[in-house]
Design a protein around this motif. Sequence first.
Motif, PDB file in Angstrom:
ATOM      1  N   ARG A   6      22.898 -53.018  -4.917  1.00  0.00           N
ATOM      2  CA  ARG A   6      21.519 -53.153  -4.468  1.00  0.00           C
ATOM      3  C   ARG A   6      21.484 -53.298  -2.955  1.00  0.00           C
ATOM      4  O   ARG A   6      22.261 -54.056  -2.375  1.00  0.00           O
ATOM      5  N   TYR A   7      20.545 -52.568  -2.346  1.00  0.00           N
ATOM      6  CA  TYR A   7      20.347 -52.622  -0.903  1.00  0.00           C
ATOM      7  C   TYR A   7      18.922 -53.080  -0.628  1.00  0.00           C
ATOM      8  O   TYR A   7      17.997 -52.755  -1.370  1.00  0.00           O
ATOM      9  N   LEU A   8      18.758 -53.819   0.456  1.00  0.00           N
ATOM     10  CA  LEU A   8      17.438 -54.301   0.845  1.00  0.00           C
ATOM     11  C   LEU A   8      17.108 -53.813   2.243  1.00  0.00           C
ATOM     12  O   LEU A   8      17.865 -54.032   3.191  1.00  0.00           O
ATOM     13  N   LYS A   9      15.955 -53.124   2.355  1.00  0.00           N
ATOM     14  CA  LYS A   9      15.446 -52.678   3.649  1.00  0.00           C
ATOM     15  C   LYS A   9      14.090 -53.328   3.869  1.00  0.00           C
ATOM     16  O   LYS A   9      13.221 -53.252   2.991  1.00  0.00           O
ATOM     17  N   ARG A  10      13.896 -53.937   4.987  1.00  0.00           N
ATOM     18  CA  ARG A  10      12.594 -54.506   5.338  1.00  0.00           C
ATOM     19  C   ARG A  10      11.889 -53.498   6.237  1.00  0.00           C
ATOM     20  O   ARG A  10      12.026 -53.512   7.461  1.00  0.00           O
ATOM     21  N   ARG A  11      11.121 -52.610   5.585  1.00  0.00           N
ATOM     22  CA  ARG A  11      10.599 -51.432   6.243  1.00  0.00           C
ATOM     23  C   ARG A  11       9.729 -51.750   7.448  1.00  0.00           C
ATOM     24  O   ARG A  11       9.740 -51.042   8.449  1.00  0.00           O
ATOM     25  N   TYR A  12       8.929 -52.803   7.379  1.00  0.00           N
ATOM     26  CA  TYR A  12       7.984 -53.096   8.448  1.00  0.00           C
ATOM     27  C   TYR A  12       8.459 -54.221   9.366  1.00  0.00           C
ATOM     28  O   TYR A  12       7.683 -54.767  10.137  1.00  0.00           O
ATOM     29  N   SER A  13       9.729 -54.560   9.290  1.00  0.00           N
ATOM     30  CA  SER A  13      10.273 -55.607  10.154  1.00  0.00           C
ATOM     31  C   SER A  13      10.326 -55.126  11.602  1.00  0.00           C
ATOM     32  O   SER A  13      10.494 -53.936  11.884  1.00  0.00           O
ATOM     33  N   SER A  14      10.212 -56.062  12.528  1.00  0.00           N
ATOM     34  CA  SER A  14      10.365 -55.718  13.942  1.00  0.00           C
ATOM     35  C   SER A  14      11.829 -55.575  14.332  1.00  0.00           C
ATOM     36  O   SER A  14      12.142 -55.099  15.421  1.00  0.00           O
ATOM     37  N   SER A  15      12.726 -55.980  13.446  1.00  0.00           N
ATOM     38  CA  SER A  15      14.158 -55.896  13.702  1.00  0.00           C
ATOM     39  C   SER A  15      14.715 -54.573  13.195  1.00  0.00           C
ATOM     40  O   SER A  15      14.559 -54.231  12.018  1.00  0.00           O
ATOM     41  N   ALA A  16      15.386 -53.838  14.070  1.00  0.00           N
ATOM     42  CA  ALA A  16      15.987 -52.562  13.669  1.00  0.00           C
ATOM     43  C   ALA A  16      17.048 -52.767  12.599  1.00  0.00           C
ATOM     44  O   ALA A  16      17.201 -51.941  11.689  1.00  0.00           O
ATOM     45  N   LEU A  17      17.782 -53.871  12.698  1.00  0.00           N
ATOM     46  CA  LEU A  17      18.823 -54.147  11.695  1.00  0.00           C
ATOM     47  C   LEU A  17      18.211 -54.395  10.322  1.00  0.00           C
ATOM     48  O   LEU A  17      18.739 -53.931   9.305  1.00  0.00           O
TER      49      LEU A  17
END
Length: 257
Positions: A6-17
């Motif tokens: 499982r991978y988690l992406k925070r699409r609207y985060s201000s952090s590129a990471l």
Amino acid sequence: MCIRDRYLKRRYSSSALERAGGIVCGEPPTADVVQVHENRLTFELRLTHEEHVGLWLDTRPARRLIQRVSQGRRVLNLFSHSCGFGMAACVGGAVLAENVDNKAGCLRMGATNYTASGLPIDERKSFRKADAVGLLRDLKSAGPRAEMHALLYDLVILDPPPNFHQHSCVNFVAKNDYALLLADCLRVTNPGGGSLVLAGLNALAVSDAQLEEMVAEAVSMAGVNAKVVEHVKHGKDFEPACPHRPTARFYLLECLE
């Protein structure tokens, strides 16, 4: 089906990471790129290198549709991203599949996917870095449809982001501007009957009923005799649909004159 990682992406985060994401369960892959196979297509996914991995699962039924209707057609794939629709058109027998995106990185990803799928690449026509809105306006202003056969298309695919303005000649908001954009797509189809437009929109702010109205409005504005011949949604993987997350929906229009 077994979910291994499982991978988690925070699409609207201000952090590129955080937008790139990371693994939260399972073992990290041994390679930076993971290949996924779908209906004779191969996609190379970058699970933690990009905000988007390179494949939209909810458009799989629409890609299958494009494979089915592309035989012998000149295809224009607008807002192509990783060029999945263009690949589907090639596999379906299109004589030309032109992928248009204003991001060079998306077109590079598409070229990689073409190579992985064993599809031929026309260096002059397969990938075009351009503003899709501006391209449609240029084609529309080049002359009457009846005199522009060599420049027009037998199948146009429209699946834009819900909002965009960077590297474009317009500040696009789907709920206000989609009908006009779709009308321009209809205007660049070859006359004579049988041309198709696949009209898609993934925007939570636009209801199904509103999208139907926009499609009807676009046909009226374009001055083209066209009708909806098929409706494709997101597929069983996304049922029941989440009310807080938009999913794909498409209308296939056939031009009759």
